[in-house]
Design an enzyme around this catalytic site. Structure first.
Site, short mmCIF file in Angstrom:
data_model
loop_
_atom_site.label_atom_id
_atom_site.label_comp_id
_atom_site.label_asym_id
_atom_site.label_seq_id
_atom_site.Cartn_x
_atom_site.Cartn_y
_atom_site.Cartn_z
CB CYS A 73 -4.65 -2.42 -18.97
SG CYS A 73 -5.64 -2.83 -20.41
CB CYS A 185 -0.09 -5.37 -25.13
SG CYS A 185 -1.14 -6.53 -24.24
N1 DGL Z 1 -2.75 -6.17 -21.05
C1 DGL Z 1 -3.61 -5.31 -21.76
C2 DGL Z 1 -2.95 -4.17 -22.47
O1 DGL Z 1 -1.89 -3.71 -22.03
C3 DGL Z 1 -4.90 -5.82 -22.33
C4 DGL Z 1 -4.92 -7.04 -23.18
C5 DGL Z 1 -6.35 -7.41 -23.57
O2 DGL Z 1 -7.13 -7.72 -22.66
O3 DGL Z 1 -6.68 -7.35 -24.77
O4 DGL Z 1 -3.44 -3.66 -23.43
#
Ligand code: DGL
Length: 263
Positions: A73, A185
């Site tokens: 994340c 993301c």
């Molecule tokens: N998958 C996540 C990232 O890489 C988070 C997305 C979220 O929960 O806003 O930032």
């Protein structure tokens, strides 16, 4: 004995990192934990996000006992990696925007960093741009809608391409086309096909997945060696009070044994 890797995200985005790990198998057991109770991370205040990841991941490491933790994340890694490494003693691999490889392949030095609203505001992200793309024309765009669309795709919702086209249109200034879009993301590589269709084939999409898989293999001491076994997917865990049946069957289809509540 096989190493146990715990992959963590706010939602299903970390599955794109699991895909990259499976493309460079390390004969590990992989569990997946996602924090649906606090989703979306890109909208949380910095203090809430740091406190939440510290308490949840300390608890998860003592209950699930992994050998290595992957923070799949960008929103959490660009903020809380330092604090997590102070609190948790096992090796931690974070996922941060792939700005360095993007800058080295952008023909006309035009980069678009597509991320969550949290990640586009981080000092960490700005520092990566200053360090690795000082001569590039860089635009940043934060979108929670794209995160939600990736969640919708895994839950078999239809009509997502039209909504992706709208986000893509808004992500670029007028009369400006990027050479490279950094998918900053982990949810966004799950929309690779749709995003490529929308940006067009002349635009390159780059994410951090294969770099993370190489880092994990190097930490486990198996870099460059062919793994004789595939990874073994264990359980997926969610913090949501109620397990979503469609999502559970989607996770089982990707190879996880089942979706359980983490408490
Ligand atoms: N998958 C996540 C990232 O890489 C988070 C997305 C979220 O929960 O806003 O930032």
């Amino acid at each position: 004995m096989a190493s146990h890797i715990l992959v963590f995200d706010s939602g299903v985005g970390g599955l794109s990192v699991v895909q990259s790990l499976n493309a460079n198998p390390s004969a590990s057991q992989i569990s997946y934990l996602f924090d649906e109770a606090y989703f979306p991370y890109g909208e949380l205040s910095q203090s809430v996000l740091v406190e939440r990841t510290l308490s949840l991941l300390s608890d998860a490491c003592s209950k699930l006992n992994p050998d290595l933790l992957v923070i799949a994340c960008n929103s959490a890694s660009t903020l809380a990696l330092g604090a997590l490494r102070e609190r948790i003693t096992i090796p931690i691999v974070g996922v941060v925007p792939a700005i360095k490889p993007a800058a080295s392949t952008a023909k006309n030095q035009r980069l678009l960093v597509l991320a969550t609203p949290g990640t586009v505001k981080r000092d960490y992200t700005q520092q990566l741009i200053d360090d690795f793309a000082p001569n590039c024309d860089v635009h940043l765009y934060g979108s929670t809608e794209l995160v939600e669309l990736a969640e919708a795709k895994l839950r078999n919702k239809s009509h997502i391409q039209e909504r992706i086209d709208l986000v893509v249109q808004l992500s670029c200034p007028q009369a400006w086309t990027p050479d490279v879009v950094v998918l900053a993301c982990t949810h966004f590589p799950l929309l690779q096909k749709e995003l490529q269709q929308s940006y067009g084939n002349e635009v390159q999409l780059i994410d951090s997945g294969s770099a993370i898989a190489r880092r994990v293999c190097s930490l486990l001491g198996i870099e460059g060696k062919p793994a004789e076994l595939a990874n073994d997917l264990g359980f997926a865990y969610t913090t949501a009070p109620k397990v979503d049946a469609v999502l559970a069957s989607s996770l089982i289809q990707t190879g996880f044994k089942d979706l359980r509540l983490f408490e």
